[in-house]
Design a protein around this motif. Structure first.
Motif, PDB file in Angstrom:
ATOM      1  N   ALA A  41       0.463  15.917   0.474  1.00  0.00           N
ATOM      2  CA  ALA A  41       0.535  14.697   1.276  1.00  0.00           C
ATOM      3  C   ALA A  41      -0.127  13.552   0.519  1.00  0.00           C
ATOM      4  N   CYS A  42       0.429  12.349   0.677  1.00  0.00           N
ATOM      5  CA  CYS A  42      -0.119  11.160   0.022  1.00  0.00           C
ATOM      6  C   CYS A  42      -1.546  10.920   0.504  1.00  0.00           C
ATOM      7  N   ARG A  43      -2.407  10.618  -0.447  1.00  0.00           N
ATOM      8  CA  ARG A  43      -3.834  10.408  -0.176  1.00  0.00           C
ATOM      9  C   ARG A  43      -4.076   9.197   0.727  1.00  0.00           C
ATOM     10  N   PHE A  44      -3.165   8.233   0.710  1.00  0.00           N
ATOM     11  CA  PHE A  44      -3.332   7.046   1.546  1.00  0.00           C
ATOM     12  C   PHE A  44      -2.515   7.144   2.837  1.00  0.00           C
ATOM     13  N   CYS A  45      -1.178   7.303   2.727  1.00  0.00           N
ATOM     14  CA  CYS A  45      -0.350   7.173   3.934  1.00  0.00           C
ATOM     15  C   CYS A  45       0.060   8.503   4.540  1.00  0.00           C
ATOM     16  N   GLY A  46      -0.190   9.610   3.840  1.00  0.00           N
ATOM     17  CA  GLY A  46       0.100  10.922   4.413  1.00  0.00           C
ATOM     18  C   GLY A  46       1.539  11.390   4.245  1.00  0.00           C
TER      19      GLY A  46
ATOM     20  N   VAL B 156       4.248   9.912  -7.444  1.00  0.00           N
ATOM     21  CA  VAL B 156       4.247   8.583  -6.848  1.00  0.00           C
ATOM     22  C   VAL B 156       4.785   8.733  -5.423  1.00  0.00           C
ATOM     23  N   CYS B 157       4.065   8.157  -4.470  1.00  0.00           N
ATOM     24  CA  CYS B 157       4.475   8.259  -3.064  1.00  0.00           C
ATOM     25  C   CYS B 157       5.691   7.359  -2.836  1.00  0.00           C
ATOM     26  N   GLU B 158       6.738   7.929  -2.263  1.00  0.00           N
ATOM     27  CA  GLU B 158       7.971   7.162  -2.057  1.00  0.00           C
ATOM     28  C   GLU B 158       7.840   6.149  -0.926  1.00  0.00           C
ATOM     29  N   LYS B 159       6.796   6.281  -0.128  1.00  0.00           N
ATOM     30  CA  LYS B 159       6.627   5.356   0.999  1.00  0.00           C
ATOM     31  C   LYS B 159       5.694   4.196   0.650  1.00  0.00           C
ATOM     32  N   CYS B 160       4.503   4.485   0.080  1.00  0.00           N
ATOM     33  CA  CYS B 160       3.541   3.397  -0.191  1.00  0.00           C
ATOM     34  C   CYS B 160       3.381   3.118  -1.682  1.00  0.00           C
ATOM     35  N   PHE B 161       4.048   3.900  -2.545  1.00  0.00           N
ATOM     36  CA  PHE B 161       4.013   3.744  -4.013  1.00  0.00           C
ATOM     37  C   PHE B 161       2.638   3.988  -4.632  1.00  0.00           C
TER      38      PHE B 161
HETATM   39 ZN   LIG Z   1       1.780   7.061   0.457  1.00  0.00          ZN
END
Ligand SMILES: [Zn+2]
Length: 426
Positions: free
Chosen positions: A21-26, A64-69
């Motif tokens: 899971a993304c460290r910022f947005c999950g 790279v997170c596809e939602k928040c980059f």
């Molecule tokens: Zn993210």
């Protein structure tokens, strides 16, 4: 047994073993930014007595997170293990100390800091930065989790709390009436595993009109200049200004200015305040740098795709040079033992056979060995004694300073090699 077609095999290996899971947005992390293979922890320098013990290697697979980059590495080792006996004493680089001194002077003037102000630095290391506020008569508090490093700060007259920073500690300090006029979180954001808790803490510890500064290597420069060796296990996240603005906004903080700095191959200094602060109007630099990032493609997921191929190209160029030098019977030494050399050497597959030793000014590292490759680390005099044909500058971000200090290698026809962005001989 039926044979598998190539496309079936590809599908097999494409299935991720566990979705992170993304460290910022999950959001689920599925997209690779670059995969640098396996590397040991880069700030662990084994002593001679420990060379037979073996070392742990961890993957350097960046997503790279596809939602928040947000570009990010998975966490493979607990932050406690990495940071409690951290060998990095900031004070050993002259240019870094000048950078810190100039920061303190500028902040004091711009935000009118005085003996009535309070400055907090998160991850204050050995007091390399706060000492310059102390000299200018501004009260400070350092927060540093590595006990041996914090002791060095206290000896310099910099009050230091040996704690990990997060929302809990920030609330404790706020409850004691110790909110800050200036919070410096310089070169720490990348190293924070619990990003949301940390940024939440930064807001809590700020006075209503206080200023937060963050410094971090700029993802745009990392991509533009192939600085893949700045990716290592201690750096969990890699920030664009676009993502930083979103991250801070999510925690009630507003970016009002940004400066571009030459440090670490191109860094940003971001100025932020509480979202509801009445002062600190937004400067035009913010929009300008965001526009540059968008122009470079960082506002779309496809913009992150070209990096992996560039990195491979840099590796091949360095290997071609070193193999050529070895075939010609030239001698090659390294200069410096920075954390990032572990990534460079492991990803490129370079050992003692290609770089026979390195030197470093830090007494802590002398007599020890680089992690994994076990390339020995000596004091700088070793270069004059052995007169190598080539000196590979491993902390290439300090190349001008180092070439100046080592001008004497020209006496025997020695040359410098800078490995990044592409192997170049000077
Ligand atoms: Zn993210």
């Amino acid at each position: 047994m039926a044979t598998m077609t190539t496309s079936e095999l590809l599908r097999e290996v494409d299935v991720p073993s566990a979705v992170k899971a993304c460290r910022f947005c999950g959001a689920d992390l599925r997209r690779t930014f670059v995969d640098l293979g396996m590397s040991p922890l880069c700030e662990t320098y084994p002593a001679a007595a420990n060379l037979n013990r073996g070392e742990m290697y961890y993957p350097l697979h960046v997503y790279v997170c596809e939602k928040c980059f947000l570009v990010q590495l998975d966490e493979y080792e607990s932050a406690e293990n990495i940071f409690t006996d951290y060998a990095y004493f900031s004070s050993y680089s002259d240019s870094w100390l000048r950078h810190a001194d100039s920061y303190c002077g500028k902040m004091k003037a711009r935000f009118a800091l005085s003996e009535d102000s309070f400055v907090v630095e998160v991850a204050s290391n050995d007091g390399y930065l706060l000492q310059y506020f102390v000299q200018r008569g501004v009260p400070v508090l350092g927060i540093e989790p590595a006990a041996n490093v914090a002791e060095a700060a206290v000896r310099k007259g910099v009050p230091t709390l040996v704690r990990f920073f997060g929302a809990e500690l920030a609330q404790e300090l706020a409850d004691q009436g110790r909110q800050a006029d200036l919070v410096a979180a310089n070169n720490v954001l990348a190293q924070v595993p619990a990003l949301n808790d940390f940024v939440e803490g930064l807001r809590i510890i700020l006075k209503p009109e206080g200023v937060l500064t963050l410094e971090f290597p700029h993802l745009l420069k990392l991509i533009e200049h192939n600085e893949f060796d700045t990716i290592y296990h201690e750096h969990f996240s890699y920030f664009s200004l676009l993502t930083t603005v979103r991250l801070l906004e999510a925690h009630g903080l507003r970016v009002f200015d940004v400066e571009e700095l030459p440090s670490h191959g191109g860094s940003l200094r971001v100025f932020a305040c509480r979202s509801d602060a009445e002062t600190h109007p937004v400067e035009t630099n913010v929009g300008r740098i965001i526009a540059e990032e968008e122009c470079a493609g960082l506002g779309t997921i496809e913009g992150y795709d070209r990096f992996a191929a560039q990195v491979k190209d840099t590796k091949f160029a360095l290997l071609v040079f070193l193999l050529g030098a070895a075939q010609e019977g030239k001698t090659v030494a390294g200069y410096g033992a920075p954390g990032k050399s572990a990534t460079l050497l492991h990803y490129c597959g370079i050992g003692k056979d290609l770089i026979s030793y390195t030197v470093d000014r830090s007494p802590y590292k002398q007599g020890r060995f680089l992690p994994g490759t076990h390339i020995p680390i000596y004091g700088p005099d070793r270069i004059r004694e052995t007169q190598p044909d080539y000196v590979v500058i491993l902390p290439w971000n300090l190349k001008s300073e180092i070439m100046q200090q080592l001008q004497y290698i020209r006496e025997w026809g020695g040359q410098f090699v800078v490995p990044i962005p592409r192997a170049t001989v000077f």
